[in-house]
Design a protein around this motif. Sequence first.
Motif, mmCIF file in Angstrom:
data_model
loop_
_atom_site.group_PDB
_atom_site.id
_atom_site.type_symbol
_atom_site.label_atom_id
_atom_site.label_comp_id
_atom_site.label_asym_id
_atom_site.label_seq_id
_atom_site.Cartn_x
_atom_site.Cartn_y
_atom_site.Cartn_z
ATOM 1 N N ARG A 1 6.048 3.693 1.109
ATOM 2 C CA ARG A 1 4.888 3.154 1.810
ATOM 3 C C ARG A 1 5.049 3.431 3.294
ATOM 4 O O ARG A 1 6.156 3.337 3.827
ATOM 5 C CB ARG A 1 4.813 1.646 1.540
ATOM 6 C CG ARG A 1 3.687 0.878 2.200
ATOM 7 C CD ARG A 1 3.801 -0.584 1.788
ATOM 8 N NE ARG A 1 2.884 -1.458 2.520
ATOM 9 C CZ ARG A 1 2.902 -2.785 2.458
ATOM 10 N NH1 ARG A 1 3.798 -3.396 1.672
ATOM 11 N NH2 ARG A 1 2.051 -3.512 3.152
ATOM 12 N N ARG A 2 3.949 3.774 3.940
ATOM 13 C CA ARG A 2 3.990 4.052 5.374
ATOM 14 C C ARG A 2 2.949 3.209 6.090
ATOM 15 O O ARG A 2 1.752 3.290 5.792
ATOM 16 C CB ARG A 2 3.747 5.526 5.646
ATOM 17 C CG ARG A 2 3.726 5.865 7.140
ATOM 18 C CD ARG A 2 3.478 7.345 7.347
ATOM 19 N NE ARG A 2 3.155 7.622 8.735
ATOM 20 C CZ ARG A 2 2.694 8.787 9.167
ATOM 21 N NH1 ARG A 2 2.508 9.783 8.299
ATOM 22 N NH2 ARG A 2 2.412 8.970 10.432
ATOM 23 N N ILE A 3 3.423 2.404 7.040
ATOM 24 C CA ILE A 3 2.550 1.588 7.880
ATOM 25 C C ILE A 3 2.557 2.204 9.274
ATOM 26 O O ILE A 3 3.622 2.393 9.866
ATOM 27 C CB ILE A 3 3.055 0.128 7.943
ATOM 28 C CG1 ILE A 3 2.996 -0.503 6.548
ATOM 29 C CG2 ILE A 3 2.227 -0.691 8.934
ATOM 30 C CD1 ILE A 3 3.716 -1.837 6.455
ATOM 31 N N GLN A 4 1.382 2.538 9.784
ATOM 32 C CA GLN A 4 1.296 3.154 11.107
ATOM 33 C C GLN A 4 0.728 2.167 12.110
ATOM 34 O O GLN A 4 -0.274 1.485 11.842
ATOM 35 C CB GLN A 4 0.424 4.403 11.076
ATOM 36 C CG GLN A 4 0.279 5.064 12.449
ATOM 37 C CD GLN A 4 -0.372 6.414 12.390
ATOM 38 O OE1 GLN A 4 0.175 7.354 11.795
ATOM 39 N NE2 GLN A 4 -1.531 6.545 13.000
ATOM 40 N N SER B 1 -3.096 2.150 9.688
ATOM 41 C CA SER B 1 -3.117 2.562 8.284
ATOM 42 C C SER B 1 -1.937 1.968 7.560
ATOM 43 O O SER B 1 -0.896 1.670 8.162
ATOM 44 C CB SER B 1 -3.082 4.101 8.141
ATOM 45 O OG SER B 1 -1.845 4.623 8.586
ATOM 46 N N ASP B 2 -2.095 1.756 6.270
ATOM 47 C CA ASP B 2 -1.051 1.193 5.411
ATOM 48 C C ASP B 2 -1.205 1.873 4.062
ATOM 49 O O ASP B 2 -2.036 1.481 3.243
ATOM 50 C CB ASP B 2 -1.208 -0.323 5.295
ATOM 51 C CG ASP B 2 -0.076 -0.984 4.505
ATOM 52 O OD1 ASP B 2 0.708 -0.267 3.888
ATOM 53 O OD2 ASP B 2 -0.009 -2.226 4.514
ATOM 54 N N ALA B 3 -0.435 2.938 3.857
ATOM 55 C CA ALA B 3 -0.638 3.803 2.711
ATOM 56 C C ALA B 3 0.547 3.782 1.768
ATOM 57 O O ALA B 3 1.696 3.880 2.195
ATOM 58 C CB ALA B 3 -0.879 5.242 3.181
ATOM 59 N N GLN B 4 0.241 3.670 0.469
ATOM 60 C CA GLN B 4 1.256 3.792 -0.565
ATOM 61 C C GLN B 4 1.520 5.269 -0.782
ATOM 62 O O GLN B 4 0.604 6.050 -1.033
ATOM 63 C CB GLN B 4 0.744 3.148 -1.856
ATOM 64 C CG GLN B 4 1.821 2.683 -2.786
ATOM 65 C CD GLN B 4 2.481 1.411 -2.261
ATOM 66 O OE1 GLN B 4 1.885 0.634 -1.538
ATOM 67 N NE2 GLN B 4 3.724 1.218 -2.632
ATOM 68 N N ARG B 5 2.792 5.654 -0.646
ATOM 69 C CA ARG B 5 3.127 7.076 -0.756
ATOM 70 C C ARG B 5 3.439 7.477 -2.193
ATOM 71 O O ARG B 5 3.203 8.591 -2.606
ATOM 72 C CB ARG B 5 4.344 7.386 0.123
ATOM 73 C CG ARG B 5 4.274 6.818 1.504
ATOM 74 C CD ARG B 5 3.172 7.420 2.327
ATOM 75 N NE ARG B 5 3.453 8.819 2.644
ATOM 76 C CZ ARG B 5 2.710 9.550 3.481
ATOM 77 N NH1 ARG B 5 1.634 9.028 4.020
ATOM 78 N NH2 ARG B 5 3.036 10.789 3.726
ATOM 79 N N GLN B 6 4.029 6.555 -2.965
ATOM 80 C CA GLN B 6 4.388 6.813 -4.349
ATOM 81 C C GLN B 6 4.599 5.463 -5.009
ATOM 82 O O GLN B 6 4.689 4.457 -4.328
ATOM 83 C CB GLN B 6 5.647 7.695 -4.440
ATOM 84 C CG GLN B 6 6.883 7.068 -3.805
ATOM 85 C CD GLN B 6 8.069 8.008 -3.834
ATOM 86 O OE1 GLN B 6 7.947 9.187 -4.088
ATOM 87 N NE2 GLN B 6 9.245 7.492 -3.544
#
Length: 235
Positions: free
Chosen positions: A215-218, A226-231
């Motif tokens: 997960r990447r929180i920018q 942004s708060d995106a699930q990467r896998q």
Amino acid sequence: MTGVPLVEARQVTRILPGIVPTTLVRDVSLAVGEREFVAITGPSGSGKSSLLYLLGLLDLPTSGEVLIRGRATASMSEVERGQIRLSTLGFVFQFHFLLPEFSVIDNVMLPMRALGALSPAAMRERASSLLSALGLGEHMSKRPDQLSGGQRQRVAVARALANDPPLILADEPTGSLDSKSSEQVFEILRDVVEGRGKTVIAVTHDLELAARMHRRIQLIDGAITSDAQRQPIVT
């Protein structure tokens, strides 16, 4: 994520007072659960480390609330917050902050001594086991200045794991390392999640490493953009 989050921020803002007050973190809300591998990214000065310190109870929000396993922390005494830091949180910083006058194994034992839950023999056994698992079994009696940068950072990871906390917070853990050592430390942190069942939240400027996390929180200007699930989360 199901159940109570491991750590949660609810509308957290941190303003640094002064003649011209500076907003470090702006109205951040997020929840992180068990066995997540989370990257916090953003440009310099975006509030990444400030947010990490708030989540780790190393700093207090100006407004809003940080909860650890559903427990609000702002109204706790410093003693209570300190106990949570010892028992529930582990920290890895860009510069390892190992005590130069202590041996490697004694550095790893410091959090265990502070918590006071184990006998001296059990503390030494656990520290030895952690260091051996991180490939440092032959270096336990050395001083930190006798180790390479990558080795010192692995000692810092062992110290963070000393009290078996469910949550590890890492501030630029590979920022001062060469590419080979960076990869070694990253793989260790990934194993902390996938092999040991912990949660890791890491501030990093390395977008290639961030892309390999779950997960990447920018952050930009202290706010989440942004708060995106990467896998999928490891189960």
